[in-house]
Design a protein around this motif. Structure first.
Motif, PDB file in Angstrom:
ATOM      1  N   ILE A  25      48.024  22.682  51.427  1.00  0.00           N
ATOM      2  CA  ILE A  25      49.326  23.741  51.986  1.00  0.00           C
ATOM      3  C   ILE A  25      49.161  25.823  52.047  1.00  0.00           C
ATOM      4  O   ILE A  25      48.981  25.408  50.606  1.00  0.00           O
ATOM      5  CB  ILE A  25      50.564  23.568  51.974  1.00  0.00           C
ATOM      6  N   ALA A  26      49.496  26.450  52.185  1.00  0.00           N
ATOM      7  CA  ALA A  26      49.215  27.971  51.987  1.00  0.00           C
ATOM      8  C   ALA A  26      50.220  28.528  52.173  1.00  0.00           C
ATOM      9  O   ALA A  26      51.442  28.275  53.361  1.00  0.00           O
ATOM     10  CB  ALA A  26      48.309  28.122  52.938  1.00  0.00           C
ATOM     11  N   GLN A  27      50.925  28.489  50.441  1.00  0.00           N
ATOM     12  CA  GLN A  27      51.860  29.264  50.832  1.00  0.00           C
ATOM     13  C   GLN A  27      52.088  30.829  50.528  1.00  0.00           C
ATOM     14  O   GLN A  27      51.205  30.641  49.188  1.00  0.00           O
ATOM     15  CB  GLN A  27      52.858  28.029  49.496  1.00  0.00           C
ATOM     16  N   HIS A  28      52.443  31.855  50.830  1.00  0.00           N
ATOM     17  CA  HIS A  28      52.506  32.926  50.393  1.00  0.00           C
ATOM     18  C   HIS A  28      53.142  33.280  48.782  1.00  0.00           C
ATOM     19  O   HIS A  28      54.284  32.671  47.905  1.00  0.00           O
ATOM     20  CB  HIS A  28      53.650  33.764  51.015  1.00  0.00           C
ATOM     21  N   PHE A  29      52.585  33.987  48.087  1.00  0.00           N
ATOM     22  CA  PHE A  29      52.675  34.480  46.693  1.00  0.00           C
ATOM     23  C   PHE A  29      53.985  34.530  46.398  1.00  0.00           C
ATOM     24  O   PHE A  29      54.467  33.785  45.156  1.00  0.00           O
ATOM     25  CB  PHE A  29      51.439  34.833  45.927  1.00  0.00           C
ATOM     26  N   GLU A  30      54.312  35.486  46.584  1.00  0.00           N
ATOM     27  CA  GLU A  30      55.583  36.305  46.791  1.00  0.00           C
ATOM     28  C   GLU A  30      56.652  35.566  47.505  1.00  0.00           C
ATOM     29  O   GLU A  30      57.689  35.834  46.329  1.00  0.00           O
ATOM     30  CB  GLU A  30      55.317  37.627  46.458  1.00  0.00           C
ATOM     31  N   THR A  31      56.402  35.558  48.294  1.00  0.00           N
ATOM     32  CA  THR A  31      58.091  34.968  48.945  1.00  0.00           C
ATOM     33  C   THR A  31      57.926  33.577  49.057  1.00  0.00           C
ATOM     34  O   THR A  31      59.042  32.684  49.462  1.00  0.00           O
ATOM     35  CB  THR A  31      57.730  35.915  50.520  1.00  0.00           C
ATOM     36  N   ARG A  32      56.731  32.710  48.833  1.00  0.00           N
ATOM     37  CA  ARG A  32      56.719  31.138  48.882  1.00  0.00           C
ATOM     38  C   ARG A  32      57.374  30.834  50.543  1.00  0.00           C
ATOM     39  O   ARG A  32      57.492  30.195  50.702  1.00  0.00           O
ATOM     40  CB  ARG A  32      58.300  31.098  47.845  1.00  0.00           C
ATOM     41  N   GLU A  33      56.657  31.997  51.749  1.00  0.00           N
ATOM     42  CA  GLU A  33      57.036  30.970  52.730  1.00  0.00           C
ATOM     43  C   GLU A  33      55.825  30.342  53.455  1.00  0.00           C
ATOM     44  O   GLU A  33      54.642  30.777  52.406  1.00  0.00           O
ATOM     45  CB  GLU A  33      56.187  32.288  53.648  1.00  0.00           C
ATOM     46  N   VAL A  34      55.796  29.350  53.873  1.00  0.00           N
ATOM     47  CA  VAL A  34      54.724  28.205  54.243  1.00  0.00           C
ATOM     48  C   VAL A  34      54.081  29.209  55.139  1.00  0.00           C
ATOM     49  O   VAL A  34      54.716  29.309  56.667  1.00  0.00           O
ATOM     50  CB  VAL A  34      55.081  27.001  54.161  1.00  0.00           C
ATOM     51  N   LEU A  35      52.628  29.468  55.007  1.00  0.00           N
ATOM     52  CA  LEU A  35      51.934  29.871  56.092  1.00  0.00           C
ATOM     53  C   LEU A  35      51.329  29.399  56.711  1.00  0.00           C
ATOM     54  O   LEU A  35      51.102  29.270  58.464  1.00  0.00           O
ATOM     55  CB  LEU A  35      50.244  30.786  55.387  1.00  0.00           C
ATOM     56  N   MET A  36      50.729  28.298  56.326  1.00  0.00           N
ATOM     57  CA  MET A  36      49.981  26.775  56.866  1.00  0.00           C
ATOM     58  C   MET A  36      49.697  25.217  56.756  1.00  0.00           C
ATOM     59  O   MET A  36      49.912  25.897  55.666  1.00  0.00           O
ATOM     60  CB  MET A  36      48.023  27.845  57.959  1.00  0.00           C
ATOM     61  N   LEU A  37      49.025  25.172  56.980  1.00  0.00           N
ATOM     62  CA  LEU A  37      48.673  23.489  56.554  1.00  0.00           C
ATOM     63  C   LEU A  37      47.224  23.181  57.402  1.00  0.00           C
ATOM     64  O   LEU A  37      47.202  23.246  58.662  1.00  0.00           O
ATOM     65  CB  LEU A  37      49.561  22.611  57.244  1.00  0.00           C
ATOM     66  N   ASP A  98      46.071  42.402  58.626  1.00  0.00           N
ATOM     67  CA  ASP A  98      47.191  42.572  58.016  1.00  0.00           C
ATOM     68  C   ASP A  98      48.483  42.262  58.035  1.00  0.00           C
ATOM     69  O   ASP A  98      49.652  42.248  58.150  1.00  0.00           O
ATOM     70  CB  ASP A  98      47.624  42.900  60.053  1.00  0.00           C
ATOM     71  N   GLY A  99      47.730  41.125  57.049  1.00  0.00           N
ATOM     72  CA  GLY A  99      48.746  39.936  56.235  1.00  0.00           C
ATOM     73  C   GLY A  99      49.595  39.007  57.235  1.00  0.00           C
ATOM     74  O   GLY A  99      50.607  38.358  56.849  1.00  0.00           O
ATOM     75  N   GLY A 100      49.736  38.544  58.208  1.00  0.00           N
ATOM     76  CA  GLY A 100      48.868  37.979  59.101  1.00  0.00           C
ATOM     77  C   GLY A 100      48.640  36.102  58.952  1.00  0.00           C
ATOM     78  O   GLY A 100      48.144  36.109  58.167  1.00  0.00           O
ATOM     79  N   CYS A 101      49.032  34.769  59.339  1.00  0.00           N
ATOM     80  CA  CYS A 101      48.010  34.507  59.486  1.00  0.00           C
ATOM     81  C   CYS A 101      47.585  33.411  60.253  1.00  0.00           C
ATOM     82  O   CYS A 101      46.316  32.678  59.936  1.00  0.00           O
ATOM     83  CB  CYS A 101      49.178  33.160  58.269  1.00  0.00           C
ATOM     84  N   CYS A 102      47.846  33.302  61.517  1.00  0.00           N
ATOM     85  CA  CYS A 102      48.705  32.265  62.016  1.00  0.00           C
ATOM     86  C   CYS A 102      46.685  32.811  63.251  1.00  0.00           C
ATOM     87  O   CYS A 102      47.266  34.185  63.496  1.00  0.00           O
ATOM     88  CB  CYS A 102      49.075  31.859  63.034  1.00  0.00           C
ATOM     89  N   HIS A 103      45.968  32.184  63.566  1.00  0.00           N
ATOM     90  CA  HIS A 103      45.375  32.621  64.761  1.00  0.00           C
ATOM     91  C   HIS A 103      45.681  32.873  66.163  1.00  0.00           C
ATOM     92  O   HIS A 103      44.995  33.948  66.695  1.00  0.00           O
ATOM     93  CB  HIS A 103      43.561  31.753  64.769  1.00  0.00           C
ATOM     94  N   VAL A 104      46.517  33.004  66.498  1.00  0.00           N
ATOM     95  CA  VAL A 104      47.143  33.023  67.460  1.00  0.00           C
ATOM     96  C   VAL A 104      48.411  35.394  67.256  1.00  0.00           C
ATOM     97  O   VAL A 104      49.160  35.076  68.245  1.00  0.00           O
ATOM     98  CB  VAL A 104      48.069  32.103  68.029  1.00  0.00           C
ATOM     99  N   GLY A 105      47.700  35.094  65.818  1.00  0.00           N
ATOM    100  CA  GLY A 105      49.073  36.538  65.651  1.00  0.00           C
ATOM    101  C   GLY A 105      50.131  36.526  65.131  1.00  0.00           C
ATOM    102  O   GLY A 105      50.802  37.581  65.255  1.00  0.00           O
ATOM    103  N   PHE A 106      50.501  35.652  64.293  1.00  0.00           N
ATOM    104  CA  PHE A 106      51.364  35.141  63.794  1.00  0.00           C
ATOM    105  C   PHE A 106      51.472  35.614  62.451  1.00  0.00           C
ATOM    106  O   PHE A 106      50.126  34.725  62.009  1.00  0.00           O
ATOM    107  CB  PHE A 106      52.598  33.733  64.087  1.00  0.00           C
ATOM    108  N   ALA A 107      52.633  35.956  61.695  1.00  0.00           N
ATOM    109  CA  ALA A 107      52.929  35.766  60.335  1.00  0.00           C
ATOM    110  C   ALA A 107      52.475  33.996  59.243  1.00  0.00           C
ATOM    111  O   ALA A 107      51.276  33.983  58.985  1.00  0.00           O
ATOM    112  CB  ALA A 107      54.002  36.407  59.386  1.00  0.00           C
ATOM    113  N   ASN A 108      52.664  33.379  59.628  1.00  0.00           N
ATOM    114  CA  ASN A 108      52.514  31.993  59.641  1.00  0.00           C
ATOM    115  C   ASN A 108      52.235  30.839  60.911  1.00  0.00           C
ATOM    116  O   ASN A 108      52.645  31.760  62.077  1.00  0.00           O
ATOM    117  CB  ASN A 108      53.216  31.773  59.003  1.00  0.00           C
ATOM    118  N   CYS A 109      51.769  30.095  60.478  1.00  0.00           N
ATOM    119  CA  CYS A 109      51.210  29.336  61.991  1.00  0.00           C
ATOM    120  C   CYS A 109      52.680  28.221  62.335  1.00  0.00           C
ATOM    121  O   CYS A 109      52.635  27.768  62.968  1.00  0.00           O
ATOM    122  CB  CYS A 109      50.611  28.020  61.426  1.00  0.00           C
ATOM    123  N   PHE A 110      53.376  28.990  61.639  1.00  0.00           N
ATOM    124  CA  PHE A 110      55.649  28.144  61.929  1.00  0.00           C
ATOM    125  C   PHE A 110      56.056  28.889  62.792  1.00  0.00           C
ATOM    126  O   PHE A 110      57.087  29.330  61.679  1.00  0.00           O
ATOM    127  CB  PHE A 110      55.625  26.967  60.985  1.00  0.00           C
TER     128      PHE A 110
END
Length: 130
Positions: A25-37, A98-110
């Motif tokens: 699980i990748a989680q944003h260091f500051e916000t703790r938002e879950v980015l991806m699995l 750009d701070g995104g994470c998801c390959h379809v362009g969103f900030a996270n995959c969820f």
């Protein structure tokens, strides 16, 4: 290794599955938002530890990949954690580009959520929509 040593000891002994993979699980260091699995094999985990940049194993391509290598969304690893029985890895990361994470362009995959009718609704924003 005994259960107590595994759960309370200081030795990092990740348990890879029968395919040689461990979920990450990748989680944003500051916000703790879950980015991806994603998944890692032993080589990806070693490279991540050595370089402090997230490397994963692509199950579809059957190859190692550096997250953000082409998009610029490199994940700089700030901390590596594991759960009580060491069969999941948690990465706390800063995301480049750009701070995104998801390959379809969103900030996270969820970026989608089930509504009351069990239909998927997009609830995330692409980084450029901040």
């Amino acid at each position: 290794m005994g259960k107590e040593e595994l759960e309370l000891g200081s030795k990092f002994t990740p348990k890879f599955d029968e395919n040689g993979l461990i979920p990450v699980i990748a989680q944003h260091f500051e916000t703790r938002e879950v980015l991806m699995l994603a998944y890692m094999n032993e080589e990806a985990l070693k490279k991540t530890i050595e370089t402090k940049q997230a490397h994963y194993y692509s199950r579809s391509r059957k190859s190692l990949w550096l997250k953000g290598e082409t998009s610029g969304q490199i994940q700089s690893v700030k901390a590596i954690k594991t759960d009580c029985d060491q069969d999941v890895v948690l990465l706390l990361v800063e995301v480049g580009g750009d701070g995104g994470c998801c390959h379809v362009g969103f900030a996270n995959c969820f970026y989608r959520e089930l509504d009351d009718n069990a239909a998927l609704v997009i609830n995330g924003k692409k980084p450029q929509e901040k």
